[in-house]
Design a protein around this motif. Structure first.
Motif, PDB file in Angstrom:
ATOM      1  N   GLY A  27      84.838  38.954  -2.846  1.00  0.00           N
ATOM      2  CA  GLY A  27      83.826  37.818  -2.307  1.00  0.00           C
ATOM      3  C   GLY A  27      82.776  37.879  -2.938  1.00  0.00           C
ATOM      4  O   GLY A  27      82.050  39.101  -3.111  1.00  0.00           O
ATOM      5  N   THR A  28      81.787  37.013  -2.273  1.00  0.00           N
ATOM      6  CA  THR A  28      80.168  36.872  -2.634  1.00  0.00           C
ATOM      7  C   THR A  28      79.585  37.661  -1.799  1.00  0.00           C
ATOM      8  O   THR A  28      79.867  37.686  -0.439  1.00  0.00           O
ATOM      9  CB  THR A  28      79.688  35.355  -2.727  1.00  0.00           C
ATOM     10  OG1 THR A  28      80.349  34.807  -3.648  1.00  0.00           O
ATOM     11  CG2 THR A  28      78.209  35.314  -2.900  1.00  0.00           C
ATOM     12  N   ILE A  29      78.534  38.558  -2.131  1.00  0.00           N
ATOM     13  CA  ILE A  29      77.933  39.597  -1.026  1.00  0.00           C
ATOM     14  C   ILE A  29      76.611  38.555  -0.608  1.00  0.00           C
ATOM     15  O   ILE A  29      75.923  38.352  -1.563  1.00  0.00           O
ATOM     16  CB  ILE A  29      77.494  40.758  -1.674  1.00  0.00           C
ATOM     17  CG1 ILE A  29      78.861  41.493  -2.153  1.00  0.00           C
ATOM     18  CG2 ILE A  29      76.754  41.721  -0.817  1.00  0.00           C
ATOM     19  CD1 ILE A  29      78.737  42.846  -3.048  1.00  0.00           C
ATOM     20  N   THR A  30      76.314  38.639   0.515  1.00  0.00           N
ATOM     21  CA  THR A  30      75.045  37.667   0.950  1.00  0.00           C
ATOM     22  C   THR A  30      73.740  38.411   0.572  1.00  0.00           C
ATOM     23  O   THR A  30      73.965  39.882   0.724  1.00  0.00           O
ATOM     24  CB  THR A  30      75.199  37.482   2.603  1.00  0.00           C
ATOM     25  OG1 THR A  30      75.430  38.771   3.147  1.00  0.00           O
ATOM     26  CG2 THR A  30      76.430  36.657   2.936  1.00  0.00           C
ATOM     27  N   VAL A  31      72.926  37.805   0.522  1.00  0.00           N
ATOM     28  CA  VAL A  31      71.483  38.598   0.361  1.00  0.00           C
ATOM     29  C   VAL A  31      71.083  39.025   1.497  1.00  0.00           C
ATOM     30  O   VAL A  31      70.373  40.178   1.420  1.00  0.00           O
ATOM     31  CB  VAL A  31      70.446  37.225  -0.391  1.00  0.00           C
ATOM     32  CG1 VAL A  31      69.165  38.112  -0.599  1.00  0.00           C
ATOM     33  CG2 VAL A  31      71.151  36.740  -1.710  1.00  0.00           C
ATOM     34  N   SER A  32      70.942  38.367   2.762  1.00  0.00           N
ATOM     35  CA  SER A  32      70.420  38.996   3.858  1.00  0.00           C
ATOM     36  C   SER A  32      71.032  40.126   4.376  1.00  0.00           C
ATOM     37  O   SER A  32      72.323  40.423   4.235  1.00  0.00           O
ATOM     38  CB  SER A  32      70.325  37.965   5.062  1.00  0.00           C
ATOM     39  OG  SER A  32      71.588  37.181   5.417  1.00  0.00           O
ATOM     40  N   VAL A  62      78.627  51.685  10.008  1.00  0.00           N
ATOM     41  CA  VAL A  62      78.376  50.296   8.868  1.00  0.00           C
ATOM     42  C   VAL A  62      76.834  50.722   8.676  1.00  0.00           C
ATOM     43  O   VAL A  62      75.814  50.531   9.671  1.00  0.00           O
ATOM     44  CB  VAL A  62      78.851  49.169   9.694  1.00  0.00           C
ATOM     45  CG1 VAL A  62      78.565  47.899   8.840  1.00  0.00           C
ATOM     46  CG2 VAL A  62      80.421  49.368  10.219  1.00  0.00           C
ATOM     47  N   SER A  63      76.508  50.641   7.455  1.00  0.00           N
ATOM     48  CA  SER A  63      75.403  50.436   6.899  1.00  0.00           C
ATOM     49  C   SER A  63      75.194  49.528   5.626  1.00  0.00           C
ATOM     50  O   SER A  63      76.047  49.624   4.773  1.00  0.00           O
ATOM     51  CB  SER A  63      74.634  51.586   6.573  1.00  0.00           C
ATOM     52  OG  SER A  63      73.469  51.528   5.949  1.00  0.00           O
ATOM     53  N   SER A  64      74.483  48.092   5.812  1.00  0.00           N
ATOM     54  CA  SER A  64      74.529  47.266   4.851  1.00  0.00           C
ATOM     55  C   SER A  64      75.738  46.906   4.463  1.00  0.00           C
ATOM     56  O   SER A  64      75.827  46.566   3.212  1.00  0.00           O
ATOM     57  CB  SER A  64      73.475  47.919   3.764  1.00  0.00           C
ATOM     58  OG  SER A  64      72.352  48.237   3.897  1.00  0.00           O
ATOM     59  N   GLY A  65      76.635  46.614   5.571  1.00  0.00           N
ATOM     60  CA  GLY A  65      77.904  46.145   5.072  1.00  0.00           C
ATOM     61  C   GLY A  65      78.885  47.047   4.780  1.00  0.00           C
ATOM     62  O   GLY A  65      79.939  46.713   4.303  1.00  0.00           O
ATOM     63  N   ALA A  86      90.123  47.285   7.674  1.00  0.00           N
ATOM     64  CA  ALA A  86      88.439  47.233   7.711  1.00  0.00           C
ATOM     65  C   ALA A  86      88.165  45.937   6.698  1.00  0.00           C
ATOM     66  O   ALA A  86      87.279  45.233   6.797  1.00  0.00           O
ATOM     67  CB  ALA A  86      87.780  48.283   7.288  1.00  0.00           C
ATOM     68  N   GLY A  87      88.884  45.610   5.564  1.00  0.00           N
ATOM     69  CA  GLY A  87      88.545  44.632   4.708  1.00  0.00           C
ATOM     70  C   GLY A  87      88.603  43.357   5.099  1.00  0.00           C
ATOM     71  O   GLY A  87      87.988  42.166   4.458  1.00  0.00           O
ATOM     72  N   ARG A  88      89.579  43.022   6.059  1.00  0.00           N
ATOM     73  CA  ARG A  88      89.733  41.782   6.731  1.00  0.00           C
ATOM     74  C   ARG A  88      88.686  41.493   7.781  1.00  0.00           C
ATOM     75  O   ARG A  88      88.617  40.157   7.983  1.00  0.00           O
ATOM     76  CB  ARG A  88      91.100  41.892   7.291  1.00  0.00           C
ATOM     77  CG  ARG A  88      92.265  41.917   6.423  1.00  0.00           C
ATOM     78  CD  ARG A  88      93.581  42.330   7.094  1.00  0.00           C
ATOM     79  NE  ARG A  88      93.865  41.176   8.242  1.00  0.00           N
ATOM     80  CZ  ARG A  88      94.806  41.426   9.143  1.00  0.00           C
ATOM     81  NH1 ARG A  88      95.518  42.524   9.039  1.00  0.00           N
ATOM     82  NH2 ARG A  88      94.946  40.578   9.822  1.00  0.00           N
ATOM     83  N   GLY A  91      82.123  40.090   6.791  1.00  0.00           N
ATOM     84  CA  GLY A  91      80.741  40.729   6.447  1.00  0.00           C
ATOM     85  C   GLY A  91      80.914  42.136   5.898  1.00  0.00           C
ATOM     86  O   GLY A  91      80.035  42.859   5.457  1.00  0.00           O
ATOM     87  N   VAL A  92      81.949  42.785   5.672  1.00  0.00           N
ATOM     88  CA  VAL A  92      82.263  43.838   5.089  1.00  0.00           C
ATOM     89  C   VAL A  92      82.088  43.785   3.590  1.00  0.00           C
ATOM     90  O   VAL A  92      82.775  43.057   2.871  1.00  0.00           O
ATOM     91  CB  VAL A  92      83.737  44.645   5.312  1.00  0.00           C
ATOM     92  CG1 VAL A  92      83.844  45.946   4.403  1.00  0.00           C
ATOM     93  CG2 VAL A  92      83.844  44.743   7.032  1.00  0.00           C
TER      94      VAL A  92
END
Length: 443
Positions: A27-32, A62-65, A86-88, A91-92
């Motif tokens: 999926g798409t990784i968010t910028v924030s 968890v660090s930066s997703g 964890a993949g489900r 935000g991961v």
């Protein structure tokens, strides 16, 4: 060899990288980037692992997703399932799975002990129902055994005791299966029945191939008990063995040979063999050959042989005795003679022997010469003196024929009657099974 070890080392060193890249979220990784979101992801994963068994020693950061998993599990499969879990979580971004399989003996044995304790508790809880199912099985089985023990209607439906016993075995087997079905139905485990029947079919097929000869012999026993090609005390010949029939068992046919020995023939052999039953008809024929000289009056010899056999007190007139020229050899002509006797009162061997003796005496008294071997000598001539020349034999017409009547000896069937008495005495032994009956139909 060095190249092989180097290749294996590179493959093993690449396994962690493969485990980290496998089953990664897409999926798409968010910028924030938010520390609050990382904490929420870690808390959510920890709560999920807390509810599952086997992940008590797994830590989540968890660090930066990026989710990092450390610790140990009971099996490699449980460690690999963490990636999918964890993949489900929303935000991961990536998963770094560093969980290994534990080697702690106590920790690995605890689940097994817990499962054992759980099964024991389940068995105790199921004991009343198991007792009811067992009682139902025994009741159905008892009814089947009681029904199989009854003489009627099985003895009336079956042609003999052997078939009646097979009916009883079928009834017992049917009630055993019915009892198992009832017990499994009480336990709500009827699905096991198909598994049991399938396993029984495979086992039965394997046993059938292993004991093929035994099964063939058993089927032959059933067919012989129904068809009954002979009766007790019948004189038979089976596959080259001759004697009196003693009994037919579920495994073999027992004969008493003419020497007084027991001969056991497997029923499969009896069923497939040619059976000669000499006792089906009271009349039985004897046959023998007599050689006469080639220069004898053959027509007169044949007539003398017929008259001699017809005059014997033990030969039957119907069928009538007969004689004929059967063959010719180097210095003999074969005269074949036949006669019939009533084998219930006359011994075949004794009658044949007496017929040979009296027929030879009658032919000799009538001047019918027996054959003499003739040899031709080649070489130097031998001069014979007058004294060495034998006298000329008298013509056949002038030879005196002494009117001597040769009486026949006793040819009654004493030996046969003695064997019949032995057979009847052995048949009175009720401890041995017998499928033969005097009143059963024969083929």
């Amino acid at each position: 060899m060095f190249r092989i070890l180097l290749t294996a080392f590179l493959c093993l060193s690449a396994l962690p990288a493969l485990s980290q890249t496998a089953d990664q979220p897409t999926g798409t990784i968010t910028v924030s980037d938010s520390a609050q979101q990382d904490a929420a992801i870690a808390t959510r994963i920890r709560n999920i692992l807390h509810e599952l068994e086997g992940y008590e020693d797994v830590t989540v950061t968890v660090s930066s997703g990026i989710v990092t998993l450390r610790g140990t599990t009971l099996s490699a499969a449980e460690a690999g399932a963490l990636n999918d879990l964890a993949g489900r979580v929303e935000g991961v971004v990536a998963i770094r799975n560093q969980v290994a399989e534990t080697t702690d003996v106590a920790r690995r044995l605890n689940p097994a002990l817990e499962r054992f304790e759980k099964r024991m508790r389940d068995i105790v809880a199921w004991l009343p129902l198991l007792a009811i199912a067992l009682a139902a099985f025994l009741i159905v089985l008892g009814l089947g055994l009681l029904l199989a023990r009854m003489r009627q209607p099985w003895d009336r439906l079956a042609p003999n005791a052997f078939i009646a016993d097979i009916y009883r075995q079928i009834i017992r087997l049917a009630f055993v299966i019915a009892g198992i079905v009832v017990a499994l139905d009480i336990l709500n485990a009827t699905a096991l029945l198909s598994t049991i029947l399938g396993a029984a079919g495979i086992i039965g097929l394997a046993i059938g191939f292993a004991v093929r000869d035994t099964v063939e012999n058993f089927i032959a026993s059933i067919m012989l008990s129904i068809r009954q090609p002979f009766r007790p005390n019948d004189a038979v010949e089976i596959n080259g063995d001759e004697g009196k029939v003693i009994r037919l068992t579920s495994r073999a046919t027992i004969l008493l040979s003419w020497d007084g020995n027991h001969v056991r023939i497997p029923n499969a052999t009896v069923f497939k063999s040619r059976i000669v039953n000499y006792s089906m008809n009271d009349e039985r024929r004897f046959l023998f050959d007599i050689g006469i000289a080639p220069d004898a009056d053959m027509a007169r010899a044949v007539q003398i042989a017929k008259d001699t056999l017809a005059a014997l007190p033990f030969t039957l007139q119907t069928p009538a005795p007969d004689a004929w020229i059967d063959g010719i050899g180097d210095s003999t002509v074969t005269l074949r003679l036949i006669g019939w006797i009533d084998q219930r009162t006359t011994s075949l061997n004794a009658a044949r022997g007496e017929a040979i003796r009296i027929a030879m005496a009658a032919l000799t008294d009538a001047g019918i010469d027996m054959p003499e071997p003739t040899y031709r000598l080649t070489g130097l001539p031998v001069l014979a003196s007058a004294e060495d020349t034998p006298p000329e034999p008298a013509p056949a017409a002038t030879r005196p024929v002494p009117p001597v009547a040769t009486p026949a000896l006793d040819v009654q069937a004493h030996a046969e009657h003695a064997l019949e008495a032995i057979v009847e005495e052995e048949r009175r032994d009720k401890r041995s099974e017998d499928l033969l009956t005097h009143d059963a139909p024969t083929e």
